[in-house]
Design a protein around this motif. Structure first.
Motif, PDB file in Angstrom:
ATOM      1  N   UNK A  65       0.572  -1.356  -0.030  1.00 29.17           N
ATOM      2  CA  UNK A  65       0.135   0.209  -0.292  1.00 29.17           C
ATOM      3  C   UNK A  65       0.608   1.206  -0.095  1.00 29.17           C
ATOM      4  N   UNK A  66       1.710   1.756   0.293  1.00 33.40           N
ATOM      5  CA  UNK A  66       2.743   2.601   1.093  1.00 33.40           C
ATOM      6  C   UNK A  66       3.521   2.199  -0.398  1.00 33.40           C
ATOM      7  N   UNK A  67       4.113   1.578  -0.745  1.00 33.52           N
ATOM      8  CA  UNK A  67       4.974   1.501  -2.086  1.00 33.52           C
ATOM      9  C   UNK A  67       3.674   2.340  -2.973  1.00 33.52           C
ATOM     10  N   UNK A  68       2.544   1.928  -3.703  1.00 36.82           N
ATOM     11  CA  UNK A  68       1.309   2.449  -4.917  1.00 36.82           C
ATOM     12  C   UNK A  68       1.510   3.947  -4.231  1.00 36.82           C
ATOM     13  N   UNK A  69       1.032   4.245  -3.003  1.00 37.05           N
ATOM     14  CA  UNK A  69       1.098   5.826  -2.240  1.00 37.05           C
ATOM     15  C   UNK A  69       1.944   6.163  -2.848  1.00 37.05           C
ATOM     16  N   UNK A  70       3.222   5.933  -2.460  1.00 36.30           N
ATOM     17  CA  UNK A  70       4.660   6.210  -3.364  1.00 36.30           C
ATOM     18  C   UNK A  70       4.726   6.542  -4.538  1.00 36.30           C
ATOM     19  N   UNK A  71       4.232   5.468  -4.968  1.00 36.29           N
ATOM     20  CA  UNK A  71       4.792   5.993  -6.546  1.00 36.29           C
ATOM     21  C   UNK A  71       3.578   6.186  -7.399  1.00 36.29           C
ATOM     22  N   UNK A  72       2.499   6.810  -6.997  1.00 34.70           N
ATOM     23  CA  UNK A  72       1.482   7.616  -7.245  1.00 34.70           C
ATOM     24  C   UNK A  72       1.271   8.886  -6.654  1.00 34.70           C
ATOM     25  N   UNK A  73       2.291   9.470  -5.392  1.00 34.60           N
ATOM     26  CA  UNK A  73       2.780  10.881  -5.374  1.00 34.60           C
ATOM     27  C   UNK A  73       3.932  11.096  -5.970  1.00 34.60           C
ATOM     28  N   UNK A  74       4.566  10.379  -6.628  1.00 36.87           N
ATOM     29  CA  UNK A  74       5.704  10.652  -7.587  1.00 36.87           C
ATOM     30  C   UNK A  74       5.131  11.627  -8.829  1.00 36.87           C
ATOM     31  N   UNK A  75       4.624  10.072  -9.214  1.00 41.98           N
ATOM     32  CA  UNK A  75       3.913  10.166 -11.071  1.00 41.98           C
ATOM     33  C   UNK A  75       2.733  12.414 -10.846  1.00 41.98           C
ATOM     34  N   UNK A  76       2.133  12.038  -9.791  1.00 46.59           N
ATOM     35  CA  UNK A  76       1.374  13.043  -9.948  1.00 46.59           C
ATOM     36  C   UNK A  76       1.916  14.698  -9.538  1.00 46.59           C
ATOM     37  N   UNK A  77       3.092  14.497  -8.616  1.00 45.28           N
ATOM     38  CA  UNK A  77       4.452  15.820  -8.413  1.00 45.28           C
ATOM     39  C   UNK A  77       4.900  15.624  -9.415  1.00 45.28           C
ATOM     40  N   UNK A  78       5.390  15.194  -9.902  1.00 38.21           N
ATOM     41  CA  UNK A  78       6.383  15.511 -11.539  1.00 38.21           C
ATOM     42  C   UNK A  78       5.588  15.892 -12.357  1.00 38.21           C
ATOM     43  N   UNK A  79       3.923  15.556 -12.511  1.00 37.37           N
ATOM     44  CA  UNK A  79       3.206  16.356 -13.592  1.00 37.37           C
ATOM     45  C   UNK A  79       2.577  17.490 -13.438  1.00 37.37           C
ATOM     46  N   UNK A  80       2.302  17.787 -12.287  1.00 36.49           N
ATOM     47  CA  UNK A  80       2.625  18.930 -11.924  1.00 36.49           C
ATOM     48  C   UNK A  80       3.274  19.739 -12.341  1.00 36.49           C
ATOM     49  N   UNK A  81       4.572  19.435 -11.526  1.00 35.67           N
ATOM     50  CA  UNK A  81       5.675  20.422 -12.429  1.00 35.67           C
ATOM     51  C   UNK A  81       5.432  20.923 -13.247  1.00 35.67           C
ATOM     52  N   UNK A  82       5.641  19.864 -13.814  1.00 32.87           N
ATOM     53  CA  UNK A  82       5.271  20.031 -16.081  1.00 32.87           C
ATOM     54  C   UNK A  82       4.553  21.240 -15.865  1.00 32.87           C
TER      55      UNK A  82
END
Length: 124
Positions: A65-82
């Motif tokens: 669960x935590x690995x999935x949250x981490x992956x989703x958050x990192x992807x969202x973070x990168x998309x927001x920055x772009x």
């Protein structure tokens, strides 16, 4: 002596002195790396969502669960920055012409993106 419900379900007891202690072990869970976002969410679960944390831990799904949250958050973070970089017109050309302004604007974008990810995924 009649079996307890715990014993009927396959559980066993271990004698320690005068007491019978149930032998309980957490299910085996696949080890996955958990980054900063996952660690923050873990701290949040431990502090504010104790029942959810306990359920995930005892079911053997916490790490996944935590690995999935981490992956989703990192992807969202990168998309927001772009997306924010494009919306504000921050390019490599600005980086070449005025590095200090570029750094300041990028730090602002990262801070905004971090806040959004924390509000949407980490602290919910």
């Amino acid at each position: 002596m009649a079996k307890t419900i715990f014993e009927e379900m396959g559980g066993r007891y271990e004698r320690q002195g005068d007491y019978l202690i149930p032998c309980i072990a957490l299910p085996a869970e696949e080890e996955q790396p958990i980054g900063t976002w996952g660690q923050r969410h873990l701290d949040y679960l431990k502090q504010y969502r104790k029942v959810t944390y306990t359920n995930l831990l005892t079911s053997g799904r916490l790490n996944t669960y935590l690995a999935d949250i981490d992956r989703q958050a990192q992807e969202r973070f990168e998309r927001l920055i772009e997306g924010m970089k494009q919306a504000q017109g921050i390019t490599e050309r600005l980086k070449e012409e005025n590095a200090l302004e570029w750094v300041g604007r990028m730090n602002n974008i990262r801070a905004c993106a971090r806040e959004l990810v924390e509000r949407e995924l980490i602290y919910q």
